[in-house]
Design a protein around this motif. Structure first.
Motif, PDB file in Angstrom:
ATOM      1  N   VAL B 177       0.842  -1.198   0.000  1.00  0.00           N
ATOM      2  CA  VAL B 177       0.000   0.000   0.000  1.00  0.00           C
ATOM      3  C   VAL B 177       0.879   1.251   0.000  1.00  0.00           C
ATOM      4  O   VAL B 177       0.630   2.197  -0.751  1.00  0.00           O
ATOM      5  N   VAL B 188      -5.149   4.336  -5.133  1.00  0.00           N
ATOM      6  CA  VAL B 188      -5.191   3.550  -3.897  1.00  0.00           C
ATOM      7  C   VAL B 188      -6.487   3.835  -3.137  1.00  0.00           C
ATOM      8  O   VAL B 188      -7.125   2.925  -2.613  1.00  0.00           O
ATOM      9  N   ARG B 189      -6.862   5.096  -3.129  1.00  0.00           N
ATOM     10  CA  ARG B 189      -8.102   5.467  -2.452  1.00  0.00           C
ATOM     11  C   ARG B 189      -9.299   4.818  -3.122  1.00  0.00           C
ATOM     12  O   ARG B 189     -10.227   4.365  -2.458  1.00  0.00           O
ATOM     13  N   SER B 190      -9.264   4.767  -4.452  1.00  0.00           N
ATOM     14  CA  SER B 190     -10.404   4.192  -5.171  1.00  0.00           C
ATOM     15  C   SER B 190     -10.530   2.699  -4.900  1.00  0.00           C
ATOM     16  O   SER B 190     -11.552   2.102  -5.217  1.00  0.00           O
ATOM     17  N   LEU B 191      -9.493   2.084  -4.346  1.00  0.00           N
ATOM     18  CA  LEU B 191      -9.564   0.659  -4.029  1.00  0.00           C
ATOM     19  C   LEU B 191      -9.883   0.433  -2.554  1.00  0.00           C
ATOM     20  O   LEU B 191      -9.723  -0.674  -2.038  1.00  0.00           O
ATOM     21  N   GLY B 192     -10.307   1.491  -1.864  1.00  0.00           N
ATOM     22  CA  GLY B 192     -10.804   1.309  -0.503  1.00  0.00           C
ATOM     23  C   GLY B 192      -9.748   1.367   0.582  1.00  0.00           C
ATOM     24  O   GLY B 192      -9.974   0.886   1.674  1.00  0.00           O
ATOM     25  N   LYS B 193      -8.579   1.940   0.294  1.00  0.00           N
ATOM     26  CA  LYS B 193      -7.549   2.056   1.338  1.00  0.00           C
ATOM     27  C   LYS B 193      -7.573   3.469   1.909  1.00  0.00           C
ATOM     28  O   LYS B 193      -7.668   4.443   1.156  1.00  0.00           O
ATOM     29  N   ASN B 194      -7.415   3.557   3.212  1.00  0.00           N
ATOM     30  CA  ASN B 194      -7.381   4.858   3.868  1.00  0.00           C
ATOM     31  C   ASN B 194      -5.978   5.459   3.732  1.00  0.00           C
ATOM     32  O   ASN B 194      -5.107   5.260   4.573  1.00  0.00           O
ATOM     33  N   TYR B 198      -2.401   5.588   6.224  1.00  0.00           N
ATOM     34  CA  TYR B 198      -1.119   4.959   5.867  1.00  0.00           C
ATOM     35  C   TYR B 198       0.014   5.974   5.822  1.00  0.00           C
ATOM     36  O   TYR B 198       1.130   5.691   6.255  1.00  0.00           O
TER      37      TYR B 198
END
Lengths: 338, 326
Positions: B177, B188-194, B198
């Protein structure tokens, strides 16, 4: 830290025996299409029409940049399980609307919900975790990661993404293997399985589009939002992309896409929403939209429904750049603001 | 012969060690996550001062001082990160470079009863030296004193442990990530990661590693002085990181050792050539008193050549760099 390991209950292509080449581009789409058409048969062709089973409902969503009102959508509903196209001239606010729905931009006012959950002021990553996943107009693959790593990144609820669990491989190794299996299945479906170890940055533009779409599926979305999936893609790949989008509907997903390519819109969409100057000006089935006076005025141009012969098609492909809806702009300028 | 030995001395000394750890911290920030932290000196300084003051002024045990140092650097990361990490990358760079100067000025002008202005904090090393298990020898062994050997042992073990820890982290999905954020936050955000969380975790981790650099530097010199943490500190650490290769576990370690080794070797060579009754380098061109400046000029030249001919550093992957050009 995103350690909440709640698997999305969405039906996915990998869950059953439907995996593998069965969901290739040429799969028959009549059943999905027919069901979708039946569901939408009773819906009137007017802006803001209520749908029998909406997955997204947006109300009074407004966004202005300085004095310019980019988006001003009074009411719009997206039907579950069908392919909805969002069309309109450049600058109509389609991408801005996408950004607002997915939390990548904040509106001045308005409320919208996904599966009954209000998404107002929800951060974009939370929207994605709810099952509403988007792609981008300018493809965003992570070029310094391999194709497989790009895919693995998409999986949600990874235990190894928590800082404290990360150094202890026994906590996440098994899950990583499962994700890898699923990633390989999706890569095979999108014909990228030979590229697994390549850096994503070495892929061609079309392959990047495929990878981005495949990666979005790793999230197990319910609603897939594609921003111009056909832009800059060659005709052969266009056909296979069309097949892939249709197969998403077969697998029970809802698709909302922005597109300028009217052939594609007519070919695969069950419902079309037309935006101009930030507002929804028309809604309806593809056929009714193509005949709608306002849409013709605002976007399509007068000769849009004249069939293009095979020869003209070839000329179009050779001579015209992407994003031109009918490809005959040489003798028929469209009314688009630049 | 003494040129080589002085080069080796400087390359592995406690002083170099503090840079190794600072550069490893920067590698987490800049190399892996793409965070532009131009204030690594502040993290080292805050860590070192918190440790030094706890022990020297409050008579706390060293281990408690170290704990306070880690807490202080983590807090600094939070204070810097909360307002800036949601914004574009440049804002963190501006905030950190300002924070580093503020920290240095506070330490050199304020709270003099604790920080002792430019003299700095000293008298905190007894607890550390008391547990030195090395055999007692008089004078020096291989140009290092017994205390130096003890600091170096602890320091290099710490470097090794940090590297192993980072290797474990960076091969995990967590590290993936981070590397993705370096390239494209929105994807990365569009894949659900905060992404924000991070970036904050990376900022704190790199800052805490930097604080360890402050501890080792302070214990090695037996004092903590504000002027060791000026902006040069951060930029030298960056140079080492890029020399060794960013986003490689051993990049900053090798880069730091090589940097001090070569710098010291060049310095003593130049000193030899320009000294004596009949120096090889004419005094009009360069006097022996100019050596320490000239060697930094040469270091700059070497860095430029490196950037042109091997931008990925010693350990970097040429293929990765080439992707940027597409």
């Amino acid at each position: 830290m995103p350690a909440d390991a709640t698997p999305n209950p969405t039906p996915t292509p990998e869950a059953g025996p439907t995996t593998g080449p069965t969901t290739g581009p040429t799969t028959g789409t009549t059943t999905g299409h027919a069901a979708a058409a039946a569901a939408l048969a009773q819906v009137p062709s007017e802006p803001g029409a209520a749908k029998p089973d909406p997955i997204v409902i947006a109300d009074n969503v407004k966004r202005s940049f300085g004095g310019l009102t980019a988006v001003d959508v009074e009411h719009v509903e997206i039907q579950r399980g069908v392919i909805t196209a969002l069309i309109g001239p450049n600058g109509a606010g389609k991408t801005t609307f996408f950004n607002l729905l997915t939390g990548f931009d904040q509106p001045d006012s308005g409320d919208w919900s996904f599966n009954g959950t209000s998404l107002r002021k929800k951060a974009s990553h939370k929207v994605a975790r709810l099952g509403m996943v988007r792609t981008f107009q300018l493809t965003k693959v992570l070029s310094k990661l391999t194709v497989l790593e790009n895919m693995r990144l998409g999986a949600t609820g990874q235990r190894g993404e928590s800082f404290w669990a990360a150094p202890l491989k026994f906590l996440w190794g098994g899950q990583e293997d499962e994700n890898t299996v699923r990633a390989r299945e999706l890569l095979a479906r999108f014909k990228l399985d030979g590229k697994e170890k390549d850096f994503a940055g070495s892929l061609s533009g079309g392959q990047r589009k495929l990878l981005e779409m495949a990666r979005a599926l790793m999230v197990r979305p319910e609603l897939v939002m594609l921003d111009e999936p056909m832009a800059g893609v060659n005709p052969a790949l266009k056909q296979s992309l069309l097949g892939h989008v249709k197969s998403l509907r077969e697998d029970g997903m809802t698709v909302l896409f922005v597109e300028h390519d009217m052939d594609m819109v007519r070919d695969i969409s069950d419902w079309v929403i037309v935006m101009a100057q930030g507002k929804v000006i028309a809604e309806g089935t593809p056929d009714s939209i193509m005949a709608d006076e306002r849409v013709i005025d605002a976007y399509l141009g007068a000769h849009h429904d004249v069939d293009i012969t095979e020869m003209e098609r070839e000329i179009e492909q050779e001579h015209l750049e992407y994003g031109d809806p009918m490809g005959d702009s040489a003798h028929q300028p469209r009314e688009e603001e630049k | 012969m003494d040129i080589i030995s002085s080069a080796l001395h400087d390359a592995f000394s406690p002083f170099a060690l503090s840079f190794v750890l600072a550069a490893i911290g920067l590698n987490v920030h800049f190399g892996y996550t793409g965070l532009l932290n131009f204030g690594q000196a502040a993290f080292c300084a805050v860590g070192a001062y918190a440790m030094g003051v706890s022990v020297a002024s409050f008579d706390l045990p060293l281990i408690v001082g170290i704990f306070f140092g880690l807490v202080a650097s983590a807090l600094l990361a939070l204070v810097l990160g909360v307002p800036t990490l949601r914004l574009r990358a440049d804002y963190l760079a501006i905030a950190t470079i300002a924070a580093a100067e503020i920290a240095r000025l506070v330490f050199s002008t304020s709270f003099k009863e604790y920080f002792n202005a430019r003299d700095g904090v000293s008298g905190f090393t007894r607890g550390f030296r008391d547990i030195n298990p090395l055999p007692d020898f008089n004078g020096q062994f291989l140009t290092f004193s017994r205390n130096d050997w003890w600091v170096m042992t602890v320091g290099w073990v710490l470097v090794a442990l940090t590297c192993i820890f980072l290797w474990l982290l960076m091969r995990s999905p967590w590290g993936r990530v981070l590397r993705s954020i370096r390239e494209d936050e929105e994807a990365v955000r569009s894949l659900g990661k905060n992404v924000y969380s991070y970036k904050m975790q990376a900022l704190v981790l790199g800052g805490v590693i930097g604080a360890f650099g402050g501890f080792i530097g302070g214990l090695g010199l037996a004092s903590v002085q504000p002027d060791s943490f000026n902006t040069d500190f951060t930029f030298i650490a960056f140079t080492m990181l890029i020399l060794g290769g960013a986003a490689r576990i051993l990049g900053p370690v090798v880069g730091a050792v090589l940097f001090w080794g070569v710098l010291s070797g060049v310095g003593s060579t130049l000193a030899r050539l320009s000294s004596g009754d009949n120096p090889i380098i004419p005094p009009d061109l360069m006097g022996s008193d100019q050596v320490s400046n000239v060697r930094f000029m040469l270091a700059g030249l070497a860095l430029m050549l490196l950037m042109i001919y091997r931008p990925q550093g010693i350990f970097g992957d040429r293929k990765e760099i080439a992707l940027d050009a597409r």
